[in-house]
Design a protein around this motif. Structure first.
Motif, PDB file in Angstrom:
ATOM      1  N   UNK A 137       0.808  -1.219   0.000  1.00 12.29           N
ATOM      2  CA  UNK A 137       0.000   0.000   0.000  1.00 12.29           C
ATOM      3  C   UNK A 137       0.844   1.273   0.000  1.00 12.29           C
ATOM      4  N   UNK A 138       2.149   1.106   0.151  1.00 11.84           N
ATOM      5  CA  UNK A 138       3.036   2.276   0.208  1.00 11.84           C
ATOM      6  C   UNK A 138       4.181   2.178  -0.801  1.00 11.84           C
ATOM      7  N   UNK A 139       3.898   1.581  -1.939  1.00 14.21           N
ATOM      8  CA  UNK A 139       4.872   1.553  -3.019  1.00 14.21           C
ATOM      9  C   UNK A 139       6.043   0.635  -2.822  1.00 14.21           C
ATOM     10  N   UNK A 140       5.906  -0.337  -1.909  1.00 17.12           N
ATOM     11  CA  UNK A 140       6.985  -1.281  -1.673  1.00 17.12           C
ATOM     12  C   UNK A 140       6.637  -2.666  -2.167  1.00 17.12           C
ATOM     13  N   UNK A 141       7.553  -3.604  -1.973  1.00 16.60           N
ATOM     14  CA  UNK A 141       7.320  -4.984  -2.395  1.00 16.60           C
ATOM     15  C   UNK A 141       8.024  -5.917  -1.419  1.00 16.60           C
ATOM     16  N   UNK A 142       7.259  -6.806  -0.805  1.00 16.12           N
ATOM     17  CA  UNK A 142       7.824  -7.785   0.119  1.00 16.12           C
ATOM     18  C   UNK A 142       8.523  -8.881  -0.675  1.00 16.12           C
ATOM     19  N   UNK A 143       9.729  -9.236  -0.243  1.00 13.58           N
ATOM     20  CA  UNK A 143      10.496 -10.256  -0.950  1.00 13.58           C
ATOM     21  C   UNK A 143      10.661 -11.521  -0.123  1.00 13.58           C
ATOM     22  N   UNK A 144      11.512 -12.402  -0.605  1.00  9.83           N
ATOM     23  CA  UNK A 144      11.806 -13.638   0.109  1.00  9.83           C
ATOM     24  C   UNK A 144      12.851 -13.381   1.185  1.00  9.83           C
ATOM     25  N   UNK A 145      12.980 -14.335   2.114  1.00  9.64           N
ATOM     26  CA  UNK A 145      14.023 -14.259   3.129  1.00  9.64           C
ATOM     27  C   UNK A 145      15.395 -14.209   2.446  1.00  9.64           C
ATOM     28  N   UNK A 146      16.246 -13.319   2.911  1.00  8.12           N
ATOM     29  CA  UNK A 146      17.594 -13.089   2.382  1.00  8.12           C
ATOM     30  C   UNK A 146      17.599 -12.327   1.057  1.00  8.12           C
ATOM     31  N   UNK A 147      16.447 -11.769   0.678  1.00  5.39           N
ATOM     32  CA  UNK A 147      16.415 -10.999  -0.570  1.00  5.39           C
ATOM     33  C   UNK A 147      17.135  -9.656  -0.437  1.00  5.39           C
ATOM     34  N   UNK A 148      17.239  -9.124   0.800  1.00  3.24           N
ATOM     35  CA  UNK A 148      17.980  -7.873   0.999  1.00  3.24           C
ATOM     36  C   UNK A 148      18.981  -7.966   2.150  1.00  3.24           C
ATOM     37  N   UNK A 149      18.948  -9.048   2.927  1.00  2.00           N
ATOM     38  CA  UNK A 149      19.838  -9.166   4.087  1.00  2.00           C
ATOM     39  C   UNK A 149      21.310  -9.070   3.705  1.00  2.00           C
ATOM     40  N   UNK A 150      21.643  -9.477   2.480  1.00  2.00           N
ATOM     41  CA  UNK A 150      23.034  -9.426   2.031  1.00  2.00           C
ATOM     42  C   UNK A 150      23.534  -7.984   1.914  1.00  2.00           C
ATOM     43  N   UNK A 151      22.618  -7.007   1.927  1.00  2.00           N
ATOM     44  CA  UNK A 151      22.988  -5.606   1.835  1.00  2.00           C
ATOM     45  C   UNK A 151      23.253  -4.988   3.216  1.00  2.00           C
ATOM     46  N   UNK A 152      23.146  -5.819   4.262  1.00  2.00           N
ATOM     47  CA  UNK A 152      23.359  -5.375   5.637  1.00  2.00           C
ATOM     48  C   UNK A 152      24.394  -6.259   6.319  1.00  2.00           C
ATOM     49  N   UNK A 153      25.020  -5.727   7.351  1.00  2.00           N
ATOM     50  CA  UNK A 153      25.880  -6.515   8.233  1.00  2.00           C
ATOM     51  C   UNK A 153      25.160  -6.704   9.558  1.00  2.00           C
ATOM     52  N   UNK A 154      25.245  -7.908  10.115  1.00  2.00           N
ATOM     53  CA  UNK A 154      24.678  -8.173  11.434  1.00  2.00           C
ATOM     54  C   UNK A 154      25.754  -7.833  12.460  1.00  2.00           C
ATOM     55  N   UNK A 155      25.536  -6.786  13.233  1.00  2.00           N
ATOM     56  CA  UNK A 155      26.558  -6.313  14.172  1.00  2.00           C
ATOM     57  C   UNK A 155      25.945  -6.060  15.539  1.00  2.00           C
ATOM     58  N   UNK A 156      26.810  -5.954  16.540  1.00  2.00           N
ATOM     59  CA  UNK A 156      26.371  -5.583  17.871  1.00  2.00           C
ATOM     60  C   UNK A 156      26.347  -4.067  18.002  1.00  2.00           C
ATOM     61  N   UNK A 157      25.341  -3.551  18.676  1.00  2.63           N
ATOM     62  CA  UNK A 157      25.242  -2.111  18.905  1.00  2.63           C
ATOM     63  C   UNK A 157      24.992  -1.865  20.391  1.00  2.63           C
ATOM     64  N   UNK A 158      25.860  -1.088  21.004  1.00  3.23           N
ATOM     65  CA  UNK A 158      25.755  -0.773  22.429  1.00  3.23           C
ATOM     66  C   UNK A 158      25.691   0.747  22.554  1.00  3.23           C
ATOM     67  N   UNK A 159      24.598   1.245  23.119  1.00  6.29           N
ATOM     68  CA  UNK A 159      24.375   2.686  23.188  1.00  6.29           C
ATOM     69  C   UNK A 159      24.447   3.165  24.631  1.00  6.29           C
ATOM     70  N   UNK A 160      25.281   4.180  24.864  1.00  2.00           N
ATOM     71  CA  UNK A 160      25.441   4.762  26.190  1.00  2.00           C
ATOM     72  C   UNK A 160      24.944   6.203  26.191  1.00  2.00           C
ATOM     73  N   UNK A 161      24.418   6.681  27.330  1.00  2.00           N
ATOM     74  CA  UNK A 161      24.028   8.093  27.410  1.00  2.00           C
ATOM     75  C   UNK A 161      25.253   8.983  27.350  1.00  2.00           C
ATOM     76  N   UNK A 162      25.060  10.238  26.987  1.00  2.00           N
ATOM     77  CA  UNK A 162      26.180  11.170  26.866  1.00  2.00           C
ATOM     78  C   UNK A 162      26.954  11.289  28.173  1.00  2.00           C
ATOM     79  N   UNK A 163      26.236  11.161  29.295  1.00  2.00           N
ATOM     80  CA  UNK A 163      26.869  11.324  30.604  1.00  2.00           C
ATOM     81  C   UNK A 163      27.797  10.164  30.977  1.00  2.00           C
ATOM     82  N   UNK A 164      27.789   9.098  30.198  1.00  2.00           N
ATOM     83  CA  UNK A 164      28.625   7.939  30.521  1.00  2.00           C
ATOM     84  C   UNK A 164      30.114   8.264  30.419  1.00  2.00           C
ATOM     85  N   UNK A 165      30.457   9.229  29.574  1.00  2.00           N
ATOM     86  CA  UNK A 165      31.862   9.597  29.413  1.00  2.00           C
ATOM     87  C   UNK A 165      32.065  10.510  28.220  1.00  2.00           C
ATOM     88  N   UNK A 166      33.260  11.011  28.059  1.00  2.00           N
ATOM     89  CA  UNK A 166      33.558  11.873  26.921  1.00  2.00           C
ATOM     90  C   UNK A 166      33.690  11.024  25.665  1.00  2.00           C
TER      91      UNK A 166
END
Length: 249
Positions: free
Chosen positions: A119-148
């Protein structure tokens, strides 16, 4: 600007976050329940549960609600048995999109996701149809006050992380998927509890989008995130500062 986090900033400035508080809690409760079910109910021995608890605290979830969700998961109640599902496809302008969901009804969730794309101009694909365009990585987010920024950079480098991005809102540390647990543990000892710690999909390349296509893309993402079943949406869009200001109104 690139990536999904900027979309979240736009929605925040439009005041949409408060209106979606109940949906946020629904998603967090599902993750708490699933995390407790998939491992031990003790966060010290269950990294996924520990990350879910951190996210719930950031969202100001009450202790009682949090503990009830964990108990339901630990109790193995069939009514709280959510299945992890990933959907992939293309949004307006050829933007690659990954949708992660926790559902107790795959048919319902698939129908909602497919409708949001079509309904919004997109198209659902199969599993792994776009995953190869991404890296699976860890992301750890800290508040600014955690340090410089300098301290976070040095600490992350020493812990084995790959990159650190700092701004006035905080610090985002990324690392290889296999190093995620070790990097998070090392950084927590130095900088305290992070705002969030999870595995994410990081785009390898980005796709420029602007004008009507950008508006439709963000509408599609918003529709997806309105689903209780959808946990996270990742997209590899790239958008200019001027276009970002226009969309932010």
């Amino acid at each position: 600007m690139a990536g999904h986090s900027q979309f979240k900033n736009i929605m925040h400035r439009k005041g949409a976050q408060d209106a979606k508080r109940a949906k946020v809690f629904t998603k967090l409760i599902r993750e708490l329940t699933t995390a407790a079910r998939s491992g031990q109910p003790d966060p010290a021995a269950n990294p996924r549960l520990r990350a879910a608890i951190q996210a719930a605290r950031v969202a100001n979830m009450s202790k009682d609600t949090l503990e009830r969700a964990i108990k339901r998961g630990a109790g193995n109640d069939a009514a709280d048995n959510y299945e992890e599902v990933r959907y992939e496809g293309y949004g307006p302008g050829g933007v690659a999109v990954i949708v992660e969901a926790l559902t107790d009804n795959r048919n319902r969730t698939a129908g909602e996701v497919r409708a949001a794309f079509s309904k919004n101009g997109g198209a659902l694909g199969e599993t792994n149809s776009v995953a190869f365009m991404f890296d699976r990585v860890g992301e750890i987010v800290f508040p600014a006050a955690a340090g410089t920024p300098e301290a976070l950079f040095e600490g992350a480098l020493e812990a084995g992380a790959e990159d650190v991005q700092s701004d006035e809102e905080g610090h985002s540390v990324t690392c290889a998927q296999d190093d995620f647990a070790a990097v998070r543990e090392a950084l927590e000892k130095t900088f305290g509890e992070p705002k969030s710690a999870k595995l994410v999909w990081k785009p390898k390349t980005t796709t420029p989008v602007e004008g009507e296509k950008a508006e439709t893309l963000f509408k599609m993402i918003e529709v997806l995130e309105d689903s209780d079943d959808v946990q996270t949406v990742y997209a590899n869009f790239d958008i200019s500062e001027d276009e970002m200001k226009r969309l932010a109104g």
